[in-house]
Motif scaffolding. Structure first.
Motif, PDB file in Angstrom:
ATOM      1  N   ILE B 169      -1.698 -30.085 -12.845  1.00 52.43           N
ATOM      2  CA  ILE B 169      -0.679 -30.791 -12.071  1.00 52.43           C
ATOM      3  C   ILE B 169      -0.200 -32.033 -12.812  1.00 52.43           C
ATOM      4  CG2 ILE B 169      -0.246 -32.005  -9.905  1.00 52.43           C
ATOM      5  CD1 ILE B 169      -2.244 -30.088  -8.584  1.00 52.43           C
ATOM      6  N   ALA B 170      -1.137 -32.738 -13.418  1.00 51.64           N
ATOM      7  CA  ALA B 170      -0.769 -33.951 -14.148  1.00 51.64           C
ATOM      8  C   ALA B 170       0.184 -33.627 -15.297  1.00 51.64           C
ATOM      9  CB  ALA B 170      -2.023 -34.641 -14.679  1.00 51.64           C
ATOM     10  N   ARG B 171      -0.105 -32.551 -16.011  1.00 51.19           N
ATOM     11  CA  ARG B 171       0.776 -32.192 -17.122  1.00 51.19           C
ATOM     12  C   ARG B 171       2.150 -31.805 -16.608  1.00 51.19           C
ATOM     13  NH1 ARG B 171      -0.822 -27.807 -21.330  1.00 51.19           N
ATOM     14  NH2 ARG B 171       0.626 -28.828 -22.750  1.00 51.19           N
ATOM     15  N   ALA B 172       2.176 -31.029 -15.528  1.00 50.18           N
ATOM     16  CA  ALA B 172       3.464 -30.594 -14.995  1.00 50.18           C
ATOM     17  C   ALA B 172       4.274 -31.801 -14.524  1.00 50.18           C
ATOM     18  CB  ALA B 172       3.253 -29.605 -13.852  1.00 50.18           C
ATOM     19  N   GLU B 173       3.615 -32.705 -13.841  1.00 47.51           N
ATOM     20  CA  GLU B 173       4.314 -33.866 -13.291  1.00 47.51           C
ATOM     21  C   GLU B 173       4.473 -34.995 -14.301  1.00 47.51           C
ATOM     22  OE1 GLU B 173       2.110 -35.064  -9.849  1.00 47.51           O
ATOM     23  OE2 GLU B 173       2.930 -33.454  -8.600  1.00 47.51           O
ATOM     24  N   GLN B 174       3.773 -34.880 -15.407  1.00 47.09           N
ATOM     25  CA  GLN B 174       3.717 -35.976 -16.379  1.00 47.09           C
ATOM     26  C   GLN B 174       3.340 -37.262 -15.672  1.00 47.09           C
ATOM     27  OE1 GLN B 174       6.771 -36.160 -19.346  1.00 47.09           O
ATOM     28  NE2 GLN B 174       5.951 -34.253 -20.144  1.00 47.09           N
ATOM     29  N   ASP B 175       2.295 -37.163 -14.913  1.00 44.06           N
ATOM     30  CA  ASP B 175       1.857 -38.297 -14.108  1.00 44.06           C
ATOM     31  C   ASP B 175       0.356 -38.105 -13.854  1.00 44.06           C
ATOM     32  OD1 ASP B 175       1.241 -40.068 -11.969  1.00 44.06           O
ATOM     33  OD2 ASP B 175       3.357 -40.095 -11.393  1.00 44.06           O
ATOM     34  N   THR B 176      -0.394 -39.172 -13.985  1.00 45.30           N
ATOM     35  CA  THR B 176      -1.840 -39.048 -13.794  1.00 45.30           C
ATOM     36  C   THR B 176      -2.250 -39.085 -12.315  1.00 45.30           C
ATOM     37  OG1 THR B 176      -2.062 -41.436 -14.079  1.00 45.30           O
ATOM     38  CG2 THR B 176      -2.367 -40.080 -16.036  1.00 45.30           C
ATOM     39  N   ARG B 177      -1.268 -39.115 -11.442  1.00 42.19           N
ATOM     40  CA  ARG B 177      -1.536 -39.195 -10.004  1.00 42.19           C
ATOM     41  C   ARG B 177      -2.600 -38.193  -9.531  1.00 42.19           C
ATOM     42  NH1 ARG B 177      -0.239 -36.217  -5.697  1.00 42.19           N
ATOM     43  NH2 ARG B 177       0.836 -34.713  -7.025  1.00 42.19           N
ATOM     44  N   ALA B 178      -2.432 -36.927  -9.899  1.00 46.06           N
ATOM     45  CA  ALA B 178      -3.361 -35.904  -9.424  1.00 46.06           C
ATOM     46  C   ALA B 178      -4.783 -36.202  -9.900  1.00 46.06           C
ATOM     47  CB  ALA B 178      -2.914 -34.522  -9.894  1.00 46.06           C
ATOM     48  N   LEU B 179      -4.906 -36.701 -11.111  1.00 47.22           N
ATOM     49  CA  LEU B 179      -6.233 -36.993 -11.651  1.00 47.22           C
ATOM     50  C   LEU B 179      -6.901 -38.131 -10.894  1.00 47.22           C
ATOM     51  CD1 LEU B 179      -5.304 -36.579 -15.415  1.00 47.22           C
ATOM     52  CD2 LEU B 179      -7.060 -35.267 -14.225  1.00 47.22           C
ATOM     53  N   THR B 180      -6.164 -39.198 -10.674  1.00 42.91           N
ATOM     54  CA  THR B 180      -6.768 -40.318  -9.950  1.00 42.91           C
ATOM     55  C   THR B 180      -7.061 -39.922  -8.505  1.00 42.91           C
ATOM     56  OG1 THR B 180      -4.588 -41.193  -9.429  1.00 42.91           O
ATOM     57  CG2 THR B 180      -5.635 -42.037 -11.396  1.00 42.91           C
ATOM     58  N   THR B 181      -6.231 -39.055  -7.971  1.00 40.89           N
ATOM     59  CA  THR B 181      -6.443 -38.618  -6.588  1.00 40.89           C
ATOM     60  C   THR B 181      -7.753 -37.850  -6.433  1.00 40.89           C
ATOM     61  OG1 THR B 181      -4.084 -38.514  -6.099  1.00 40.89           O
ATOM     62  CG2 THR B 181      -5.540 -37.145  -4.755  1.00 40.89           C
ATOM     63  N   VAL B 182      -7.999 -36.888  -7.303  1.00 40.64           N
ATOM     64  CA  VAL B 182      -9.230 -36.112  -7.139  1.00 40.64           C
ATOM     65  C   VAL B 182     -10.457 -36.999  -7.355  1.00 40.64           C
ATOM     66  CG1 VAL B 182      -8.169 -33.898  -7.713  1.00 40.64           C
ATOM     67  CG2 VAL B 182      -9.212 -35.266  -9.537  1.00 40.64           C
ATOM     68  N   THR B 183     -10.354 -37.958  -8.242  1.00 43.14           N
ATOM     69  CA  THR B 183     -11.481 -38.873  -8.411  1.00 43.14           C
ATOM     70  C   THR B 183     -11.782 -39.604  -7.110  1.00 43.14           C
ATOM     71  OG1 THR B 183     -10.739 -39.257 -10.668  1.00 43.14           O
ATOM     72  CG2 THR B 183     -12.410 -40.747  -9.814  1.00 43.14           C
ATOM     73  N   ARG B 184     -10.748 -40.164  -6.533  1.00 37.96           N
ATOM     74  CA  ARG B 184     -10.919 -40.974  -5.333  1.00 37.96           C
ATOM     75  C   ARG B 184     -11.423 -40.152  -4.154  1.00 37.96           C
ATOM     76  NH1 ARG B 184      -6.212 -41.594  -3.091  1.00 37.96           N
ATOM     77  NH2 ARG B 184      -5.367 -42.056  -5.174  1.00 37.96           N
ATOM     78  N   GLU B 185     -10.832 -38.963  -3.971  1.00 35.10           N
ATOM     79  CA  GLU B 185     -11.157 -38.179  -2.785  1.00 35.10           C
ATOM     80  C   GLU B 185     -12.495 -37.452  -2.890  1.00 35.10           C
ATOM     81  OE1 GLU B 185      -9.639 -38.263   0.000  1.00 35.10           O
ATOM     82  OE2 GLU B 185      -7.962 -39.520  -0.675  1.00 35.10           O
ATOM     83  N   LEU B 186     -12.887 -37.137  -4.104  1.00 34.15           N
ATOM     84  CA  LEU B 186     -14.104 -36.339  -4.257  1.00 34.15           C
ATOM     85  C   LEU B 186     -15.345 -37.215  -4.422  1.00 34.15           C
ATOM     86  CD1 LEU B 186     -14.115 -33.334  -4.096  1.00 34.15           C
ATOM     87  CD2 LEU B 186     -14.211 -33.197  -6.592  1.00 34.15           C
ATOM     88  N   GLY B 187     -15.169 -38.450  -4.856  1.00 30.07           N
ATOM     89  CA  GLY B 187     -16.306 -39.314  -5.123  1.00 30.07           C
ATOM     90  C   GLY B 187     -17.298 -39.429  -3.978  1.00 30.07           C
TER      91      GLY B 187
END
Lengths: 198, 198
Positions: B169-187
Motif C-alpha cells: 500500500i505504501a508503494r502504491a500510495e507513495q506514502d508511509t501512512r500504511a506502515l505507520t498505521t500498522v505499527t500503531r494499531e498492532l503494537g
DNA sequence: TCGGGATTATGACCGTGGTCATAGTAGCTG
DNA sequence: CAGCTACTATGACCACGGTCATAATCCCGA
C-alpha cells in the motif's frame, strides 16, 4: 464466473485482471488476454488505444471496485455485523477459493503494484486508487459498527494490509494457514475497537 | 550498501534481489543484473548454469536470510525488548528507506511470489522458505519475550503479513501512512500477548 | 441500396531477453 | 613451459510480445 455476458470490452478487462493476478503484469500478454476473453485480437487496439498500460489500469480499477462492492455483500451475509465478522468474511473469500481451486491466483492490485509501481506511474496511481476504493467501504462499515471515526480508516488499512500479506504467504506456502491465522489473531482487536458494547 | 566487496557471484545475487524488488522478476533481465553488479556477462552462465530460475531462487533465499538476521539486530537495538518494539523496528526499516530513498523498491520475496508462484514451482518454494526463515527468528523472539509458544508463530505471521501488505500500500500510495498505521494499531495487541507483566 | 461508422482480421515490424556456442584469457601446478 | 581449470568475452539464435498498418466486414439509418 460471470463472464460470458457483457460486451467484449468488459470481458477483456475482466480477463486481464484474472491473468494478471495469476502471472503478474509483465508475464501477461495482450494476445493472451484476448484469447482468454474469447474476444478478437483486433478489438484490443480498438477498445484500448492506450495499449497495455490502459488495459492494465482498467483491470486494476475493476478489481478495486469489485473489492469495494463485496464489502456490502459481506455485511449483508452477517447475522449481526461485527468488525471481526467482516474481516473473517473478507479472508474467507480467499480461503474458499484456495481450497476449491488451488493457489493459482493472488490479488491483481498487489501484482500491479509489484510489477509497475516503479516503472509505470499511471498504473501505480491506479493501484493506489484501487486500495482507496476498497478501504473506503471497509472503514465506513467499521464506523457503522461503532468504531470511532478517527480509527476506522486505520483499522481498515490494517485489515487490508494483513489480508494482502497473508495472501502472499498463503500462495507461497500453498497453505491457507496464514489466512486463518490473521483472522484469528486480528478478530479480538477489531471487535475491541468497536467499543465495550460490542 | 555492502556491495563492492565479496565475489562477483555474491554480488550478482545481491543485485538480482535489488532489481527484482524494484521491477519484479519478469522485468528484470540477466544482462541488467550483471551490469548492476559490475560483473562480466560471461559469469552468468558460469555461476548460474541453472539460468535465471537459479539466480532468482538464490536472490530470494538471500533476502530471506537477510530478513531473518535483521531480527537479531533489531532486538539488540532495543533498550528493553517488547513485541511492539520489535515490530516497530521491522517497520521502521521500511519507512526509513522510503523517506530517504523514495518508494522504488518493495520486498523481493513478495515480488517473486507474485510473479512466479504459479509459473515456477522452485521459485515459489524458495519464497515459502524465505518466509519461513524470516518468521522463525521473529517467533523465537516473541517466545523469549513471554509470548506463549503456541501463539508465537501465529503472531509472527500476523506481523509479517501486516508488514508485507503495508509495504504494498505504501508503494502504491507513495506514502508511509500504511506502515505507520500498522505499527500503531498492532503494537498494543502484540504487547498484550506477552502477558500482563509486559 | 448506399454510405459510414463500428468492429474484426492479419500480417509485419522491431525491440527485448534468455540461452547457447565458441573461443579467448588468467593463474596455478607439475 | 605444458597443461588444466577457472573465469571471461562475444556474437548469434530464437521465441515472445507490444504495436502498427492496412484492409475486410458488419450493421444500421437514410
Amino acid at each position: 464466473m460471470t463472464a460470458a455476458e457483457h460486451g467484449p470490452r468488459e470481458r477483456m478487462v475482466f480477463s486481464a485482471a484474472q491473468l494478471i493476478r495469476r502471472d503478474g503484469v509483465a508475464s501477461t500478454g495482450m494476445r493472451e488476454v484476448a484469447a482468454h476473453a474469447g474476444a478478437p485480437r483486433g478489438s484490443l487496439q480498438h477498445y484500448f488505444p492506450g495499449g497495455k498500460e490502459q488495459l492494465v489500469n482498467e483491470a486494476v480499477g475493476w478489481a478495486g471496485r469489485y473489492a469495494g462492492k463485496r464489502v456490502a455483500r459481506f455485511l449483508a451475509a452477517l447475522p449481526e455485523p461485527t468488525p471481526s465478522g467482516l474481516f473473517a468474511e473478507m479472508v474467507r473469500q480467499w480461503t474458499d477459493e484456495y481450497e476449491a481451486a488451488g493457489f493459482a491466483g493472488g490479488c491483481p492490485v498487489a501484482a500491479a503494484t509489484v510489477d509497475c509501481a516503479e516503472s509505470t506511474a499511471s498504473t501505480r496511481e491506479a493501484a493506489a486508487a484501487a486500495f482507496a476504493t476498497w478501504t473506503g467501504p471497509v472503514a465506513r462499515a467499521l464506523t457503522d459498527m461503532g468504531v470511532p471515526e478517527e480509527r476506522s480508516t486505520a483499522l481498515a488499512t490494517l485489515m487490508i494490509s494483513s489480508l494482502e500479506g497473508a495472501i502472499l504467504i498463503a500462495r507461497a506456502e500453498q497453505d491457507t494457514r496464514a489466512l486463518t491465522t490473521v483472522t484469528r489473531e486480528l478478530g479480538p482487536l477489531l471487535d475491541a475497537a468497536a467499543g465495550p458494547a460490542g
